[in-house]
Design a protein around this motif. Structure first.
Motif, short mmCIF file in Angstrom:
data_model
loop_
_atom_site.label_atom_id
_atom_site.label_comp_id
_atom_site.label_asym_id
_atom_site.label_seq_id
_atom_site.Cartn_x
_atom_site.Cartn_y
_atom_site.Cartn_z
N ALA A 101 -12.63 8.63 39.20
CA ALA A 101 -13.83 9.71 39.18
C ALA A 101 -13.16 10.76 40.11
O ALA A 101 -12.74 10.41 41.23
CB ALA A 101 -14.97 9.01 39.49
N PHE A 102 -13.48 11.98 39.95
CA PHE A 102 -13.10 13.02 40.73
C PHE A 102 -14.29 13.06 42.01
O PHE A 102 -15.13 12.75 41.88
CB PHE A 102 -13.54 14.41 39.92
CG PHE A 102 -13.52 15.63 40.76
CD1 PHE A 102 -14.55 16.31 41.14
CD2 PHE A 102 -12.19 16.04 41.05
CE1 PHE A 102 -14.66 17.39 42.11
CE2 PHE A 102 -12.08 17.22 41.84
CZ PHE A 102 -13.41 17.91 42.36
N VAL A 103 -13.36 13.56 43.23
CA VAL A 103 -14.13 13.53 44.39
C VAL A 103 -14.23 14.75 44.75
O VAL A 103 -15.20 15.51 45.25
CB VAL A 103 -13.51 12.54 45.34
CG1 VAL A 103 -14.31 12.64 46.70
CG2 VAL A 103 -13.62 11.06 45.03
N SER A 104 -12.69 15.38 44.80
CA SER A 104 -12.88 16.72 45.69
C SER A 104 -11.52 17.38 45.38
O SER A 104 -10.71 16.82 44.85
CB SER A 104 -12.96 16.53 47.25
OG SER A 104 -13.90 15.91 47.88
N ALA A 105 -11.54 18.79 45.39
CA ALA A 105 -10.40 19.34 45.07
C ALA A 105 -10.30 20.58 46.01
O ALA A 105 -11.45 21.09 46.57
CB ALA A 105 -10.38 19.83 43.68
N ILE A 106 -9.23 21.17 46.27
CA ILE A 106 -8.76 22.42 47.10
C ILE A 106 -7.65 23.36 46.39
O ILE A 106 -6.84 22.77 45.73
CB ILE A 106 -8.32 21.69 48.50
CG1 ILE A 106 -8.50 22.99 49.44
CG2 ILE A 106 -7.04 21.23 48.46
CD1 ILE A 106 -8.13 22.37 50.76
N SER A 107 -8.07 24.45 46.68
CA SER A 107 -7.26 25.44 46.11
C SER A 107 -5.74 25.67 46.84
O SER A 107 -5.57 24.74 47.70
CB SER A 107 -7.79 26.85 46.22
OG SER A 107 -8.03 27.26 47.78
N ARG A 108 -4.76 26.25 46.36
CA ARG A 108 -3.68 26.25 46.62
C ARG A 108 -3.33 26.85 48.07
O ARG A 108 -2.70 26.50 48.87
CB ARG A 108 -2.66 26.97 45.67
CG ARG A 108 -2.35 26.45 44.29
CD ARG A 108 -1.80 27.36 43.29
NE ARG A 108 -1.64 26.41 42.11
CZ ARG A 108 -2.61 26.06 41.20
NH1 ARG A 108 -3.87 26.40 41.71
NH2 ARG A 108 -2.10 25.51 40.32
N SER A 109 -4.53 27.70 48.47
CA SER A 109 -4.18 28.43 49.73
C SER A 109 -5.11 27.65 50.57
O SER A 109 -4.79 27.89 52.08
CB SER A 109 -4.86 29.85 49.77
OG SER A 109 -6.40 29.64 49.35
N GLY A 110 -5.77 26.76 50.27
CA GLY A 110 -6.77 25.99 51.02
C GLY A 110 -8.14 26.87 51.59
O GLY A 110 -8.84 26.09 52.29
N ARG A 111 -8.34 27.80 51.12
CA ARG A 111 -9.42 28.52 51.43
C ARG A 111 -10.63 28.08 50.50
O ARG A 111 -12.01 28.46 51.00
CB ARG A 111 -9.05 30.16 51.37
CG ARG A 111 -8.31 30.61 52.10
CD ARG A 111 -8.44 32.33 52.27
NE ARG A 111 -7.59 32.74 51.03
CZ ARG A 111 -6.41 33.17 51.01
NH1 ARG A 111 -5.80 32.97 52.05
NH2 ARG A 111 -5.79 33.42 49.96
N SER A 112 -10.72 27.49 49.30
CA SER A 112 -11.61 27.17 48.51
C SER A 112 -11.66 25.83 48.30
O SER A 112 -10.38 25.41 48.09
CB SER A 112 -11.71 27.93 47.40
OG SER A 112 -11.79 29.31 47.49
N THR A 113 -12.76 24.98 48.09
CA THR A 113 -12.95 23.61 48.23
C THR A 113 -14.14 23.50 47.14
O THR A 113 -15.07 24.14 46.98
CB THR A 113 -13.07 22.81 49.17
OG1 THR A 113 -14.24 23.14 49.81
CG2 THR A 113 -12.09 23.09 50.08
N VAL A 114 -14.14 22.19 46.37
CA VAL A 114 -15.26 21.78 45.59
C VAL A 114 -15.41 20.17 45.71
O VAL A 114 -14.49 19.73 45.98
CB VAL A 114 -15.13 22.04 44.18
CG1 VAL A 114 -13.79 21.55 43.75
CG2 VAL A 114 -16.26 21.66 43.49
#
Length: 126
Positions: A46-59
């Motif tokens: 199951a999905f927990v978290s993700a982060i953009s390539r730059s690190g500026r955005s997360t979910v």
């Protein structure tokens, strides 16, 4: 191609904290969106978290919002998952994953990711 190695798992009491790390080697780390997944016994990954390539955005998935924080250091080729206020239901094997073409915000299924680590066990006792 990229190789991923997780560390930082362990046994912790409910309410405690752990910091998972995922070290990457291979192709340019900053070209990948990164995610964390978990798999409890008898359940699907199951999905927990993700982060953009730059690190500026997360979910984050709703169940961990306000408790978990994903971050990355592209100079160190590492992504982190800081887990606070842990609950017994957080017990699982935690995996980091790298997505070559996916967007951090929409890549929430295992098939959205191209490379996986071997996993690290997190056990939260009540």
């Amino acid at each position: 191609q990229v190789q991923l190695v997780e560390s930082g798992g362990g046994l912790v009491q409910a309410g405690g904290s752990l910091r998972l790390s995922c070290a990457a080697s291979g192709r340019l780390f900053s070209s990948y969106a990164m995610g964390w997944f978990r798999q409890a016994p008898g359940k699907e990954r199951a999905f927990v978290s993700a982060i953009s390539r730059s690190g500026r955005s997360t979910v984050h998935v709703d169940s961990v919002k306000g408790r978990f924080t994903i971050s990355r250091d592209n100079r160190k080729n590492t992504v982190y998952l800081q887990m606070n206020s842990l609950k017994p239901e957080d017990t699982a094997v935690y995996y980091c994953a790298a997505s070559e073409g996916g967007s951090y915000n929409s890549a929430r299924e295992p098939h959205d990711y191209d490379y996986w680590g071997q996993g690290t066990q997190v056990t939260v006792s009540s």
